[in-house]
Motif scaffolding. Structure first.
Motif, mmCIF file in Angstrom:
data_model
loop_
_atom_site.group_PDB
_atom_site.id
_atom_site.type_symbol
_atom_site.label_atom_id
_atom_site.label_comp_id
_atom_site.label_asym_id
_atom_site.label_seq_id
_atom_site.Cartn_x
_atom_site.Cartn_y
_atom_site.Cartn_z
ATOM 1 N N VAL A 105 0.522 6.165 14.152
ATOM 2 C CA VAL A 105 0.426 6.863 12.863
ATOM 3 C C VAL A 105 -0.041 5.860 11.809
ATOM 4 N N LEU A 106 -1.108 6.236 11.100
ATOM 5 C CA LEU A 106 -1.579 5.417 9.974
ATOM 6 C C LEU A 106 -1.044 6.075 8.726
ATOM 7 N N LYS A 107 -0.156 5.392 8.026
ATOM 8 C CA LYS A 107 0.393 6.022 6.817
ATOM 9 C C LYS A 107 -0.125 5.299 5.571
ATOM 10 N N GLY A 108 -0.156 6.037 4.500
ATOM 11 C CA GLY A 108 -0.641 5.452 3.262
ATOM 12 C C GLY A 108 -1.007 6.556 2.288
ATOM 13 N N ALA A 109 -1.131 6.174 1.028
ATOM 14 C CA ALA A 109 -1.445 7.157 -0.003
ATOM 15 C C ALA A 109 -2.905 7.598 0.120
ATOM 16 N N SER A 110 -3.245 8.636 -0.636
ATOM 17 C CA SER A 110 -4.632 9.088 -0.640
ATOM 18 C C SER A 110 -5.529 7.959 -1.118
#
Lengths: 222, 394
Positions: free
Chosen positions: A36-41
């Motif tokens: 999973v690559l997480k991060g803000a827009s």
């Protein structure tokens, strides 16, 4: 095995307007894992998916999939690579709205000119697997968001790819449909597919079948 | 085993046409109109050219008309013997002919007088004289062309016609038959009767003729014979078949010039449509190309699909346009358009356009439209298809 080596991706909208989407990113994803690559827009998650799918080329650095430098592929070879290896579930699904479910799912097979029997077999298999067979002849624009996503997943899997990329897959779904999508991912993992999900939905961060979560912030892996 | 032709790609192309039904319909209508107009004009041109050439071929090699103060006068019949004495002349005939204006129908009839016991100057007349009898002086007969027959019938002259003579009295002439000449243009407005009846209607003395036609056995000697005749008749007008041909062509070219404006307008419309296509795809079309690339279509797959799309629309429109033009010209006789070319139809009864199949015309219209449209569809698609897919679908 997917390897990103010192990837920098800069979008030049015009001479004055440059966006550094990824800055010296290196990442390694083993076969059969769920990452999973997480991060803000705007953090650069989608750019990583785009580079793995050879939909764009890095400004510098290399993308290597199963030992092949896919960032160096010519346009036509990149298409063939995508067709044979990648199943991409886009955030906005990217379906052709006026086509039927059946025709949308069959789209990746059209250039292959397969025998009708082979194509129908593949179609029946993915429609059954992703529970969309009952809507086979419905026009896509008339479907709900969840149904459209299942069409997109079925289309992404019709060629039985090794790698599944999903860009913000639950962004347009309610919680029930999001959970249903997670079930689908579980099923795909059981088929030993490598899955990379770009999301900022916390639902994905603590799932038991997710092998690793990588955070991206302003184009840099944390 | 793979089929050579990708049926799925063609099916997808048909689907794409149907999905954009209003745009496809607009393009097809413009395309059909253009093909229809161009092909119709070429068909009409070919038919009229064929008619004119046939008419000119049937003309005598040389015609001598007596002129006084620049006006054509009747010539002495006795001049025939003088002309026959000229070396190179194989035969000479004194013709009596003229125009009769039928006021009720607003048309001119060409009336030709013949003598049953004389040689005729052309085959079509000889056939008529052999087939029909022109009756006695007190009950004269005439043979009429199809157009004349139509005009007379419309005015209730089904069995005879009353000619108004120069003294104002009437001359009743019975219709003995309707003939087909060598060509329709030539025979359609023609009436053939005896010289005797002709002279009575037009008050022409026995010693006079309208003109004299001259036959030359060896066509390469025509110029020499003409120069000899000019020496004998310095004040007469000596007309050759060639000069008539040139004047016919001049009239025809002038008519064609009028059409040029129409032609330019239709081409202009077509190129606006083409320009619109070449200048770029709509955002929806771009996105679709991007999606296809993203799911594994190669550039050539996208271009093949676009080729099928353009080929289906353009070939369909071309076939419909040509089919409509054939029906319009040969079935309905090209109403309105034909008048541009035969603008003197008010004076002459109408004639039928003969069917002339010219494969060159069909090829010309095809190459002026179908490949241009296909190229105009493929070029912008190629531009989008060679961009990074990510850039297009973002």
């Amino acid at each position: 095995m997917i390897e990103l080596k010192h990837i920098t991706k800069i979008y030049e909208l015009n001479r004055a307007d440059r966006v550094v989407a990824l800055n010296d990113v290196s990442l390694s994803i083993k076969e059969g894992v769920v990452l999973v690559l997480k991060g803000a827009s705007g953090s650069g998650k989608s750019s990583i998916l785009s580079l793995i799918a050879a939909l764009s080329k890095p400004t510098s650095g290399e993308v290597i999939v199963d030992g092949k430098k896919i960032s160096k592929l010519s346009d036509n070879f990149a298409s063939v690579y995508r067709r044979d290896n990648i199943g991409f579930v886009f955030q906005k699904y990217n379906l052709i709205p006026n086509l039927s479910v059946r025709d949308n799912i069959l789209l990746p097979l059209v250039p292959l000119n397969l025998d009708a029997k082979d194509a129908e077999e593949k179609l029946a298999l993915v429609m059954e697997m992703f529970h969309i067979a009952h809507k086979a002849n419905a026009i896509v624009k008339n479907l709900s968001g969840g149904e459209q996503q299942r069409v997109a997943i079925a289309r992404a899997n019709i060629n039985n790819p090794k790698i599944i990329l999903a860009d913000e897959p639950t962004a347009n779904l309610d919680e029930k449909l999001s959970l249903s999508f997670i079930e689908i991912l579980k099923e795909l993992k059981s088929l030993n597919k490598t899955i990379v999900i770009a999301t900022h939905d916390p639902l994905f961060f603590n799932l038991d079948f997710v092998d690793s979560v990588v955070e991206i912030h302003n184009g840099i892996v944390r | 085993m793979k089929n050579k032709i990708n049926i799925y790609l063609i099916e997808f192309a048909i689907n794409a046409i149907l999905r954009q039904k209003y745009k496809s319909l607009f393009v097809a209508v413009v395309f059909i109109l253009l093909t229809f107009l161009l092909t119709s004009v070429f068909f009409i041109t070919n038919s009229i050219k064929y008619e004119l050439n046939s008419t000119v071929e049937a003309l005598p090699e040389i015609i001598i008309q007596k002129t006084e103060a620049g006006r054509v006068q009747n010539i002495d019949v006795a001049e025939v013997d003088r002309i026959l004495a000229v070396k190179g002349v194989s035969d000479a005939y004194a013709r009596v002919w003229g125009y009769y204006y039928f006021e009720n129908a607003g048309v001119n009839f060409s009336i030709v007088g013949v003598d049953k016991f004389e040689n005729q100057y052309k085959n079509s007349l000889a056939k008529i004289v052999d087939r029909f009898d022109f009756g006695e002086a007190d009950s004269p007969l005439m043979i009429i062309g199809k157009g004349v027959h139509e005009s007379m019938k419309k005015n209730y002259y089904k069995e005879y016609f009353n000619f108004i003579k120069s003294d104002g009295t009437l001359k009743k002439v019975t219709i003995a038959g309707v003939f087909d000449g060598d060509t329709q243009l030539e025979s359609n407005d023609m009436i053939v009767m005896s010289k005797e009846t002709f002279r009575e209607i037009f008050n022409m003395p026995q010693t006079k003729a309208t003109d004299i036609v001259v036959k030359v056995a060896n066509s390469s000697e025509i110029a020499t014979v003409v120069s000899k005749l000019k020496l004998i008749y310095p004040n007469s007008s000596i007309i050759t078949k060639e000069s008539i041909k040139v004047s016919y062509q001049n009239i025809f070219n002038y008519k064609s010039g009028l059409f040029l404006a129409l032609f330019i307008i239709s081409l202009f419309t077509f190129f606006i449509v083409i320009y619109d296509k070449v200048s770029g795809l709509s955002s929806e079309e771009k996105r679709e190309v991007g999606i296809l690339k993203a799911i594994g279509w190669r550039v050539d797959d996208v271009l093949k699909e676009k080729f099928y799309e353009a080929a289906i629309i353009s070939l369909f429109s071309y076939i419909v346009g040509v089919g409509l033009a054939m029906a319009f010209v040969y079935l309905f006789q090209a109403p309105i358009l034909r008048d541009i070319f035969v603008g003197y139809s008010e004076l002459k009864p109408s004639f039928e356009l003969p069917f002339v199949f010219d494969i060159q015309t069909l090829f010309l219209v095809f190459f002026l439209s179908v490949p241009i449209y296909i190229a105009a569809t493929i070029i912008p698609s190629w531009r989008v298809a060679t961009l990074e897919a990510d850039e297009v679908i973002r």
